[in-house]
Design a protein around this motif. Structure first.
Motif, PDB file in Angstrom:
ATOM      1  N   THR A 170     -22.877   1.849   3.668  1.00 22.60           N
ATOM      2  CA  THR A 170     -21.553   2.226   4.142  1.00 22.60           C
ATOM      3  C   THR A 170     -21.510   2.040   5.658  1.00 22.60           C
ATOM      4  OG1 THR A 170     -22.224   4.226   2.957  1.00 22.60           O
ATOM      5  CG2 THR A 170     -19.881   3.986   3.476  1.00 22.60           C
ATOM      6  N   HIS A 186      -8.799   2.248  -2.285  1.00 21.41           N
ATOM      7  CA  HIS A 186      -9.986   1.796  -3.032  1.00 21.41           C
ATOM      8  C   HIS A 186      -9.779   2.037  -4.521  1.00 21.41           C
ATOM      9  CE1 HIS A 186     -12.223   1.265   0.685  1.00 21.41           C
ATOM     10  NE2 HIS A 186     -11.730   2.435   1.078  1.00 21.41           N
ATOM     11  N   TYR A 187     -10.324   1.155  -5.341  1.00 24.60           N
ATOM     12  CA  TYR A 187     -10.271   1.295  -6.802  1.00 24.60           C
ATOM     13  C   TYR A 187     -11.655   1.034  -7.369  1.00 24.60           C
ATOM     14  CZ  TYR A 187      -5.211   0.603  -6.228  1.00 24.60           C
ATOM     15  OH  TYR A 187      -3.895   0.707  -5.843  1.00 24.60           O
ATOM     16  N   THR A 188     -11.934   1.596  -8.553  1.00 22.19           N
ATOM     17  CA  THR A 188     -13.175   1.258  -9.255  1.00 22.19           C
ATOM     18  C   THR A 188     -12.862   1.094 -10.736  1.00 22.19           C
ATOM     19  OG1 THR A 188     -15.487   1.869  -9.580  1.00 22.19           O
ATOM     20  CG2 THR A 188     -13.897   3.676  -9.598  1.00 22.19           C
ATOM     21  N   ARG A 189     -13.877   0.799 -11.549  1.00 18.90           N
ATOM     22  CA  ARG A 189     -13.673   0.624 -12.990  1.00 18.90           C
ATOM     23  C   ARG A 189     -13.151   1.910 -13.648  1.00 18.90           C
ATOM     24  NH1 ARG A 189     -17.609  -3.438 -12.322  1.00 18.90           N
ATOM     25  NH2 ARG A 189     -19.158  -1.894 -11.725  1.00 18.90           N
ATOM     26  N   ALA A 191     -10.614  -1.343 -14.976  1.00 16.03           N
ATOM     27  CA  ALA A 191      -9.544  -2.120 -14.335  1.00 16.03           C
ATOM     28  C   ALA A 191      -8.170  -1.666 -14.815  1.00 16.03           C
ATOM     29  CB  ALA A 191      -9.751  -3.608 -14.610  1.00 16.03           C
ATOM     30  N   VAL A 198      -5.461  -2.015 -11.714  1.00 18.46           N
ATOM     31  CA  VAL A 198      -5.829  -2.202 -10.308  1.00 18.46           C
ATOM     32  C   VAL A 198      -5.176  -3.514  -9.843  1.00 18.46           C
ATOM     33  CG1 VAL A 198      -8.037  -1.042 -10.718  1.00 18.46           C
ATOM     34  CG2 VAL A 198      -7.964  -3.523 -10.590  1.00 18.46           C
ATOM     35  N   LEU A 202      -8.012  -7.820  -6.458  1.00 18.34           N
ATOM     36  CA  LEU A 202      -9.326  -7.186  -6.301  1.00 18.34           C
ATOM     37  C   LEU A 202     -10.315  -7.614  -7.380  1.00 18.34           C
ATOM     38  CD1 LEU A 202      -8.347  -3.547  -5.218  1.00 18.34           C
ATOM     39  CD2 LEU A 202      -9.018  -5.481  -3.789  1.00 18.34           C
ATOM     40  N   VAL A 203      -9.794  -8.137  -8.487  1.00 17.78           N
ATOM     41  CA  VAL A 203     -10.705  -8.616  -9.531  1.00 17.78           C
ATOM     42  C   VAL A 203     -10.760 -10.142  -9.547  1.00 17.78           C
ATOM     43  CG1 VAL A 203     -10.582  -6.569 -11.005  1.00 17.78           C
ATOM     44  CG2 VAL A 203      -8.851  -8.347 -11.242  1.00 17.78           C
ATOM     45  N   ARG A 214      -6.628  -6.131   1.746  1.00 16.89           N
ATOM     46  CA  ARG A 214      -7.086  -4.838   2.291  1.00 16.89           C
ATOM     47  C   ARG A 214      -6.426  -4.531   3.627  1.00 16.89           C
ATOM     48  NH1 ARG A 214     -13.328  -5.095   0.167  1.00 16.89           N
ATOM     49  NH2 ARG A 214     -12.873  -3.949  -1.760  1.00 16.89           N
TER      50      ARG A 214
END
Ligand SMILES: C[S@@+](CC[C@H](N)C(=O)[O-])C[C@H]1O[C@@H](n2cnc3c(N)ncnc32)[C@H](O)[C@@H]1O
Length: 253
Positions: A170, A186-189, A191, A198, A202-203, A214
């Motif tokens: 980080t 920010h996004y995570t799984r 999708a 998302v 981003l994917v 971003r």
């Protein structure tokens, strides 16, 4: 960096520094946090730390003698002018200067010892601010019951800016305020979650498009939630173009 926190409630901090980055920074020897019960520096039978305000009025005020004695014993100096180099004495107060990322970074870079004084009741005898504290710091425009929660905020904000505290994974450079604007979303799984997808980019695996998205979304978040920051942020011509685009998009949404 060594922190000395002076408080009438040392038990308040029982586990608060035993998590995450602050815990790791202590384990790695980057940080030491020492808690001090202000009552240790009282001399009467009742271990009195407070008294009624001169001039009358409600509440009690923390007396100057134990606080001066505490700082004197901890630093060897009973006045801010006599403090050792790189030692700062921070008085937490709603009347202080705002704790910003810039102030946290300045403390992380220029001090190796922070003595932190937590007030209570109506506050602290003003002579502490006048002659002992190097910095009077507020964590926001609201009034807390005591300086202890503010001390936790200050320690956390400073520790994560010490070189090596965040690790290589980080970096504080991309976080909110570092470059004058907020961080991007920010996004995570997964999708897709409850019908919420998302953003496609981003994917996509397309690094340049991800970086551009971003930046734009960081500007959008700042425009929506903290437009005041945009008045002082160092913006490029491209940022200004993006902000125009964002304004049009938000107006037509
Ligand atoms: C109830 S407050 C005193 C408020 C004071 N009478 C005033 O109105 O400015 C007691 C203590 O909590 C701490 N405190 C309260 N709000 C704070 C803030 N926003 N930032 C930092 N410390 C705060 C300070 O140490 C303060 O001495």
């Amino acid at each position: 960096m060594r922190f000395d926190i002076i408080t009438i409630f040392p038990g308040f901090f029982a586990s608060v520094f035993e998590y995450g980055i602050v815990k790791r920074a202590q384990a790695a020897g980057l940080v030491e946090i020492h808690l001090h019960d202000l009552r240790r520096w009282t001399s009467d039978r009742h271990r009195t730390v407070d008294d009624r305000p001169f001039g009358g009025g409600d509440g009690m005020v923390l007396k100057p003698e134990p606080i001066f004695a505490a700082v004197e014993e901890l630093t060897g100096a009973g006045r801010r002018t006599d403090l050792p180099a790189r030692t700062r004495v921070v008085l937490l107060s709603p009347q202080g200067k705002p704790l910003t990322q810039a102030l946290a970074a300045e403390l992380a870079a220029s001090a190796n010892r922070l003595v932190v004084i937590c007030g209570r009741y109506e506050g602290v005898d003003e002579r502490v601010a006048e002659a002992l504290a190097t910095d009077e710091v507020s964590i926001g425009d609201y009034v807390l019951s005591g300086g202890e929660p503010a001390a936790v905020v200050l320690v956390d904000a400073v520790v994560r800016l010490l070189p090596g505290a965040l690790g290589s994974a980080t970096s504080a450079a991309h976080e909110s305020f570092a470059a004058g604007v907020l961080d991007c979303p920010h996004y995570t799984r997964p999708a897709e979650f409850r019908g919420l997808r998302v953003p496609e980019v981003l994917v996509s695996g397309h690094h340049a498009r991800v970086a551009a998205w971003r930046r734009k979304e960081a500007l959008r978040k700042t425009w929506r939630n903290r437009p005041d920051l945009l008045e002082r942020a160092p913006l490029s011509d491209e940022d200004r173009r993006l902000l125009e685009e964002i304004r049009r998009e938000e107006q037509s949404a």
